[in-house]
Design an enzyme around this catalytic site. Structure first.
Site, PDB file in Angstrom:
ATOM      1  N   LYS A 160       1.280  -2.024   9.024  1.00 32.78           N
ATOM      2  CA  LYS A 160       2.519  -1.236   8.906  1.00 32.78           C
ATOM      3  C   LYS A 160       3.602  -1.953   9.687  1.00 32.78           C
ATOM      4  O   LYS A 160       3.421  -2.284  10.848  1.00 32.78           O
ATOM      5  CB  LYS A 160       2.334   0.191   9.428  1.00 32.78           C
ATOM      6  CG  LYS A 160       3.625   1.025   9.284  1.00 32.78           C
ATOM      7  CD  LYS A 160       3.417   2.494   9.608  1.00 32.78           C
ATOM      8  CE  LYS A 160       4.739   3.250   9.498  1.00 32.78           C
ATOM      9  NZ  LYS A 160       4.588   4.696   9.814  1.00 32.78           N
ATOM     10  N   LEU A 207       0.835  -1.213   0.000  1.00 29.87           N
ATOM     11  CA  LEU A 207       0.000   0.000   0.000  1.00 29.87           C
ATOM     12  C   LEU A 207       0.863   1.254   0.000  1.00 29.87           C
ATOM     13  O   LEU A 207       0.406   2.331  -0.364  1.00 29.87           O
ATOM     14  CB  LEU A 207      -0.924   0.000   1.225  1.00 29.87           C
ATOM     15  CG  LEU A 207      -2.020  -1.074   1.229  1.00 29.87           C
ATOM     16  CD1 LEU A 207      -2.750  -1.090   2.562  1.00 29.87           C
ATOM     17  CD2 LEU A 207      -3.010  -0.840   0.095  1.00 29.87           C
ATOM     18  N   ASP A 260       4.553  15.254   9.205  1.00 31.31           N
ATOM     19  CA  ASP A 260       4.632  14.634   7.873  1.00 31.31           C
ATOM     20  C   ASP A 260       3.289  14.717   7.143  1.00 31.31           C
ATOM     21  O   ASP A 260       2.878  13.793   6.452  1.00 31.31           O
ATOM     22  CB  ASP A 260       5.077  13.155   8.011  1.00 31.31           C
ATOM     23  CG  ASP A 260       5.513  12.572   6.673  1.00 31.31           C
ATOM     24  OD1 ASP A 260       5.631  11.333   6.588  1.00 31.31           O
ATOM     25  OD2 ASP A 260       5.686  13.357   5.705  1.00 31.31           O
ATOM     26  N   GLU A 297       5.274   2.827   0.938  1.00 28.32           N
ATOM     27  CA  GLU A 297       6.566   2.591   1.587  1.00 28.32           C
ATOM     28  C   GLU A 297       7.171   3.917   2.013  1.00 28.32           C
ATOM     29  O   GLU A 297       7.145   4.887   1.248  1.00 28.32           O
ATOM     30  CB  GLU A 297       7.502   1.893   0.593  1.00 28.32           C
ATOM     31  CG  GLU A 297       8.787   1.430   1.213  1.00 28.32           C
ATOM     32  CD  GLU A 297       9.314   0.148   0.571  1.00 28.32           C
ATOM     33  OE1 GLU A 297       8.608  -0.393  -0.320  1.00 28.32           O
ATOM     34  OE2 GLU A 297      10.394  -0.293   0.956  1.00 28.32           O
TER      35      GLU A 297
HETATM   36  N1  0MY Z   1      -5.305   2.073   2.034  1.00 25.76           N
HETATM   37  C1  0MY Z   1      -5.076   2.048   3.356  1.00 25.76           C
HETATM   38  N2  0MY Z   1      -5.939   1.524   4.248  1.00 25.76           N
HETATM   39  N3  0MY Z   1      -5.399   1.678   5.488  1.00 25.76           N
HETATM   40  C2  0MY Z   1      -4.176   2.304   5.394  1.00 25.76           C
HETATM   41  C3  0MY Z   1      -3.235   2.704   6.347  1.00 25.76           C
HETATM   42  C4  0MY Z   1      -2.083   3.389   5.927  1.00 25.76           C
HETATM   43  C5  0MY Z   1      -1.856   3.630   4.563  1.00 25.76           C
HETATM   44  C6  0MY Z   1      -0.700   4.428   4.124  1.00 25.76           C
HETATM   45  C7  0MY Z   1      -0.353   5.534   4.874  1.00 25.76           C
HETATM   46  C8  0MY Z   1       0.663   6.348   4.445  1.00 25.76           C
HETATM   47  C9  0MY Z   1       1.319   6.083   3.263  1.00 25.76           C
HETATM   48  N4  0MY Z   1       2.276   6.979   2.845  1.00 25.76           N
HETATM   49  S1  0MY Z   1       3.797   6.552   2.520  1.00 25.76           S
HETATM   50  O1  0MY Z   1       4.458   7.744   2.043  1.00 25.76           O
HETATM   51  O2  0MY Z   1       3.804   5.427   1.641  1.00 25.76           O
HETATM   52  C10 0MY Z   1       4.484   6.137   4.041  1.00 25.76           C
HETATM   53  C11 0MY Z   1       4.842   7.164   4.863  1.00 25.76           C
HETATM   54  C12 0MY Z   1       5.430   6.843   6.082  1.00 25.76           C
HETATM   55  C13 0MY Z   1       5.644   5.515   6.431  1.00 25.76           C
HETATM   56  C14 0MY Z   1       5.243   4.536   5.561  1.00 25.76           C
HETATM   57 CL1  0MY Z   1       5.487   2.894   5.977  1.00 25.76          CL
HETATM   58  C15 0MY Z   1       4.652   4.813   4.342  1.00 25.76           C
HETATM   59  C16 0MY Z   1       0.973   4.954   2.508  1.00 25.76           C
HETATM   60  C17 0MY Z   1      -0.053   4.130   2.936  1.00 25.76           C
HETATM   61  C18 0MY Z   1      -2.788   3.187   3.604  1.00 25.76           C
HETATM   62  C19 0MY Z   1      -3.935   2.541   4.041  1.00 25.76           C
END
Ligand code: 0MY
Length: 289
Positions: free
Chosen positions: A43, A16, A135, A18
């Protein structure tokens, strides 16, 4: 315990997102092993970063303590590697982040402002708990449906003790510098007011419908002379000190342009609060009803 998820029942589906220290993956949690289990977002720390469990545990504690319609729901934890490191289990939002959703949907300005107002409501709640997000960006805002968005990541969130104003950080890792307020770039000073600056950049992203050609990084790069300098933090600071700011997206109403530029005031004290942004966005949206 409904908050404990057993690794053996988690079936990986797809990535989803990174970040620098971790990644978010879609799983089906299927204890009955009949394909009827619910989908969850997990996560996890990247292996090489499992040395920093204390801030990882802090992130899990922060999300578990939050309860707001515009903040992604905590569902529980899953022990990893024999219990040393935990994985964070959150609700799954099938429409993904604003960066996935906005380019595909031609939303009108009123709906964009409704999303912006909901981000302010989630952030106002976070600030009321004395947390600075650090962020806030469109990639970290998730879409539940075309009427509801939620803040979806708290990986850089820090608690600001009573009486304090700033949080100074050491690590700059993979910092989202194009969303950082000028005092964060110059002195690593993070505050409630620096989140307001990042909200201004997030509102800019929403108004450009997350068109990557108009991304903050590309737009700032267009402001410098490519022949004699490469974009970096020092060049960005100079550009901001010359009072240059991201341009007003087309079809952006004049009062929204003023609101965005107010979020990018050089002096943190001149920037609005999320409460005042909620009221202003509500008033502007009413002119579209
Ligand atoms: N579709 C979803 N359902 N529940 C979620 C929880 C978090 C996320 C999520 C939240 C943030 C991101 N942004 S990201 O820039 O990919 C990111 C930033 C910081 C740390 C991480 Cl591991 C990832 C990407 C995905 C997506 C979903």
């Amino acid at each position: 315990d409904p908050n404990v998820f057993h690794k053996r029942h988690l079936k990986e589906i797809r990535d989803l997102g990174e970040g620098h220290f971790g990644k978010v993956t879609l799983y089906q949690y299927d204890p009955a092993n009949d394909g009827t289990g619910e989908r969850v977002a997990v996560k996890a720390l990247k292996q090489e970063n499992s040395f920093m469990p204390d801030c990882w545990m802090k992130e899990i504690e922060i999300l578990r303590s939050l309860d707001h319609i515009n903040i992604v729901k905590y569902k529980g934890c899953c022990a990893e590697l024999g219990g040393q490191v935990l994985q964070l289990i959150m609700e799954f939002l099938p429409l993904g982040s604003l960066r996935d959703y906005l380019p595909k949907r031609k939303l009108g300005i009123s709906q964009c402002l409704m999303f912006a107002q909901q981000i302010c409501q989630g952030m106002d709640y976070l600030h009321s708990m004395r947390y600075v997000h650090r962020d806030l960006a469109a990639r970290n805002v998730l879409v539940e449906n075309d009427g509801l968005v939620k803040i979806g990541d708290f990986g850089l969130t820090k608690y600001i003790p009573e009486g304090e104003i700033y949080y100074r950080v050491r690590e700059d890792g993979d910092s989202p510098v194009f969303w950082y307020a000028i005092e964060c770039l110059k002195e690593s000073k993070f505050s409630f007011s620096s989140d307001i600056w990042s909200f201004g950049v997030t509102l800019y992203e929403i108004l450009t419908r997350c068109d990557q050609r108009q991304s903050p990084q590309n737009k700032y790069a267009e402001m410098i002379d490519p022949n004699h300098e490469q974009m970096n933090v020092m060049v960005l600071i100079k550009l901001l000190e010359k009072q240059l700011r991201l341009p007003c997206p087309k079809d952006c109403p004049h009062e929204v342009k003023l609101l965005m530029e107010n979020c990018w005031a050089t002096d943190p004290k001149q920037r609005p609060s999320f409460q005042s942004l909620i009221e202003k966005l509500e008033a502007i949206r009413r002119t579209y009803d």
